[in-house]
Design a protein around this motif. Structure first.
Motif, mmCIF file in Angstrom:
data_model
loop_
_atom_site.group_PDB
_atom_site.id
_atom_site.type_symbol
_atom_site.label_atom_id
_atom_site.label_comp_id
_atom_site.label_asym_id
_atom_site.label_seq_id
_atom_site.Cartn_x
_atom_site.Cartn_y
_atom_site.Cartn_z
ATOM 1 N N GLY A 63 38.610 52.951 44.114
ATOM 2 C CA GLY A 63 38.764 51.447 43.823
ATOM 3 C C GLY A 63 37.490 51.216 43.218
ATOM 4 N N SER A 98 29.538 42.847 44.591
ATOM 5 C CA SER A 98 30.431 43.741 45.465
ATOM 6 C C SER A 98 30.879 45.160 44.659
ATOM 7 C CB SER A 98 31.657 43.001 45.891
ATOM 8 O OG SER A 98 32.446 42.495 44.738
ATOM 9 N N HIS A 194 44.455 46.718 39.564
ATOM 10 C CA HIS A 194 44.436 46.127 40.948
ATOM 11 C C HIS A 194 45.526 46.869 41.601
ATOM 12 C CE1 HIS A 194 42.010 42.413 39.196
ATOM 13 N NE2 HIS A 194 41.524 43.293 39.436
ATOM 14 N N GLY A 197 42.401 49.407 45.534
ATOM 15 C CA GLY A 197 41.113 48.777 45.918
ATOM 16 C C GLY A 197 41.309 47.732 46.770
ATOM 17 N N THR A 198 40.031 46.758 47.009
ATOM 18 C CA THR A 198 40.321 45.590 48.100
ATOM 19 C C THR A 198 39.425 44.633 47.331
ATOM 20 O OG1 THR A 198 38.056 46.463 48.818
ATOM 21 C CG2 THR A 198 40.135 47.261 49.874
ATOM 22 N N HIS A 200 37.279 40.847 48.638
ATOM 23 C CA HIS A 200 36.700 39.738 49.663
ATOM 24 C C HIS A 200 37.528 38.464 49.697
ATOM 25 C CE1 HIS A 200 33.326 42.440 49.033
ATOM 26 N NE2 HIS A 200 33.127 42.096 50.130
ATOM 27 N N SER A 203 37.430 35.769 47.036
ATOM 28 C CA SER A 203 37.845 36.032 45.737
ATOM 29 C C SER A 203 39.362 35.346 45.710
ATOM 30 C CB SER A 203 38.211 37.426 45.321
ATOM 31 O OG SER A 203 36.921 37.993 45.432
HETATM 32 C C1 HEM Z 1 41.480 40.577 33.991
HETATM 33 C C2 HEM Z 1 40.510 40.051 34.699
HETATM 34 C C3 HEM Z 1 39.885 40.721 35.944
HETATM 35 C C4 HEM Z 1 39.526 39.847 36.978
HETATM 36 C C5 HEM Z 1 39.289 38.280 36.853
HETATM 37 C C6 HEM Z 1 39.030 40.831 38.020
HETATM 38 C C7 HEM Z 1 38.657 40.093 39.285
HETATM 39 C C8 HEM Z 1 38.465 41.048 40.400
HETATM 40 C C9 HEM Z 1 38.086 40.376 41.516
HETATM 41 C C10 HEM Z 1 37.449 39.052 41.866
HETATM 42 C C11 HEM Z 1 37.907 41.637 42.520
HETATM 43 C C12 HEM Z 1 37.710 41.619 43.859
HETATM 44 C C13 HEM Z 1 36.163 41.685 44.120
HETATM 45 C C14 HEM Z 1 35.774 41.482 45.667
HETATM 46 O O1 HEM Z 1 36.214 40.517 46.077
HETATM 47 O O2 HEM Z 1 35.128 42.437 46.200
HETATM 48 C C15 HEM Z 1 38.539 42.780 41.735
HETATM 49 C C16 HEM Z 1 38.497 43.992 42.224
HETATM 50 C C17 HEM Z 1 38.850 45.166 41.473
HETATM 51 N N1 HEM Z 1 39.117 45.082 40.104
HETATM 52 FE FE1 HEM Z 1 39.376 43.504 38.870
HETATM 53 N N2 HEM Z 1 39.593 41.788 37.578
HETATM 54 C C18 HEM Z 1 39.928 41.883 36.322
HETATM 55 C C19 HEM Z 1 40.259 43.063 35.796
HETATM 56 C C20 HEM Z 1 40.128 44.244 36.060
HETATM 57 C C21 HEM Z 1 40.060 45.599 35.084
HETATM 58 C C22 HEM Z 1 40.415 45.492 33.821
HETATM 59 C C23 HEM Z 1 39.767 46.506 36.055
HETATM 60 C C24 HEM Z 1 39.737 48.174 35.820
HETATM 61 C C25 HEM Z 1 40.170 48.570 34.678
HETATM 62 C C26 HEM Z 1 39.681 46.218 37.498
HETATM 63 C C27 HEM Z 1 39.515 46.849 38.534
HETATM 64 C C28 HEM Z 1 39.252 46.472 39.865
HETATM 65 C C29 HEM Z 1 39.315 47.191 40.989
HETATM 66 C C30 HEM Z 1 39.698 48.546 40.953
HETATM 67 C C31 HEM Z 1 39.048 46.302 41.886
HETATM 68 C C32 HEM Z 1 39.095 46.970 43.459
HETATM 69 C C33 HEM Z 1 37.416 47.200 43.848
HETATM 70 C C34 HEM Z 1 37.093 47.852 45.104
HETATM 71 O O3 HEM Z 1 37.934 48.271 45.733
HETATM 72 O O4 HEM Z 1 35.933 47.801 45.372
HETATM 73 N N3 HEM Z 1 39.872 44.859 37.661
HETATM 74 N N4 HEM Z 1 38.710 42.549 40.479
#
Ligand code: HEM
Length: 329
Positions: A63, A98, A194, A197-198, A200, A203
């Protein structure tokens, strides 16, 4: 031989074939499939081994790596600018607080510097590692071109104007994606990240409220109330800021189309996820993806390729860093 057929001298014919080969394997400017075939043949294998060994000891790694490539590519292009440490670099912006997975990139880089010094960019390692993270968790294994070079610029103030926030409207999200050459379709497909992964509690915590007796009030009516109750239990007001919740409550460790199945049952974790179902322009696509994992996987390949070629530096641009956390100079 046919009458009138043109005969090229051997060196010219070989040169033509070579040019055809280059054109056939080149994508997005000067990136090539198997760019390191001659200069560092084990490059992709080293990255894959690094991703799989770190993920087996820490299942949160896939993630982290997948989010890392998104935040890297949207700011200054896919050039590892997010890896640079220092005063006021991209990492210091709260939107990147994060972000993780840096140690996996650095450990692959160490091995690669030992085997093929000054050859494999940190930018390529980030893109390959994210590609491998998807495959390792059950998603499609796709071939991606390499040859990215590392950037020299990393400034915190460049983060907010480029990265998306969960509070964004669809129009704002579409706008940010189109600024990077990505379509509405890419927005829906790449949000499928999404599925692993995780997050907080902070969010998504503003989507509901909890009164003094612990009763839930939904602020965002697009959220399923039973799911909101589960989230409230995982994220009570007293929860520590470090508490993490799975992005996908059903199959959190598997890269599958469950994200879209969650969306159609109003179980998108972020407001920006739920927006994909609420909006007329994307609802149908979300429903199709929820029904057809194969369609998601095929589309993922195309959109991921676009994501990982945003604003790449190639040829004489940038450099190949020795350490991903600092420029060579
Ligand atoms: C479209 C708008 C997007 C928004 C607003 C967004 C926002 C977020 C937020 C707020 C988190 C959680 C962060 C936390 O609280 O630690 C998150 C996690 C994540 N996002 Fe997005 N994201 C978006 C698009 C994407 C895209 C395009 C990808 C990858 C191609 C992606 C991959 C991930 C992954 C894998 C996680 C988990 C991270 C972890 O496990 O540490 N996101 N995202």
């Amino acid at each position: 031989m046919e009458k009138g057929a043109t005969v090229f001298p051997f060196p010219v014919a070989v040169s033509c074939l070579f040019i055809i080969f280059i054109l056939a394997t080149s994508v997005s400017g000067s990136l090539f499939f198997n760019f390191y075939a001659a200069s560092c043949p084990t490059a992709e294998l080293i990255v894959r081994n690094s991703v799989s060994s770190s993920s087996s000891s820490d299942p949160s790694i896939p993630g982290k790596l997948l989010r890392l490539v998104f935040h890297d590519c949207f700011v200054e292009g896919c050039d590892a600018s997010l890896m640079l440490l220092g005063n006021n670099t991209e990492q210091s912006d709260p939107a990147n607080r994060s972000i993780g997975g840096f140690s996996v990139i650095e450990s692959a880089k160490r091995v690669l510097e030992f085997l093929c010094p000054g050859t494999v960019s940190c930018a390529d390692i980030i893109a390959l590692a994210a590609r491998d993270a998807v495959a390792l968790t059950g998603g499609p294994m796709i071939q991606i071109p390499t040859g990215r070079r590392d950037g020299m610029v990393s400034v915190a103030s460049n983060v907010r104007p480029n990265i998306l926030d969960t509070s964004f409207t669809m129009d704002q999200m579409i706008n940010r994606f189109s600024n990077k050459g990505l379509s509405l379709f890419d927005l829906v497909i790449l949000s499928g990240a999404h599925t692993i992964g995780t997050a907080h509690c902070s969010s998504f915590r503003d989507r509901f409220q909890q009164d003094s007796k612990g009763k839930l009030t939904l602020i965002d009516k697009s959220l399923d109330s039973r799911y909101a109750n589960e989230l409230m239990k995982e994220c009570p007001l007293s929860a520590s800021p470090s508490v993490l919740v799975n992005n996908d409550p059903e199959t959190s460790m598997v890269f599958d189309n469950q994200y879209y199945r969650n969306l159609v049952t109003n179980k998108g974790l972020f407001q920006s996820d739920s927006a994909l179902l609420s909006d007329n322009r994307t609802r149908r696509l979300v429903e199709d993806l929820a029904k057809d994992q194969q369609f998601f996987f095929q589309s993922w390949g195309q959109s991921f390729l676009k994501l990982t070629t945003i604003g790449v530096k190639t040829g004489d641009e940038g450099e190949i860093r020795s350490f991903c956390a600092s420029t060579n100079a």
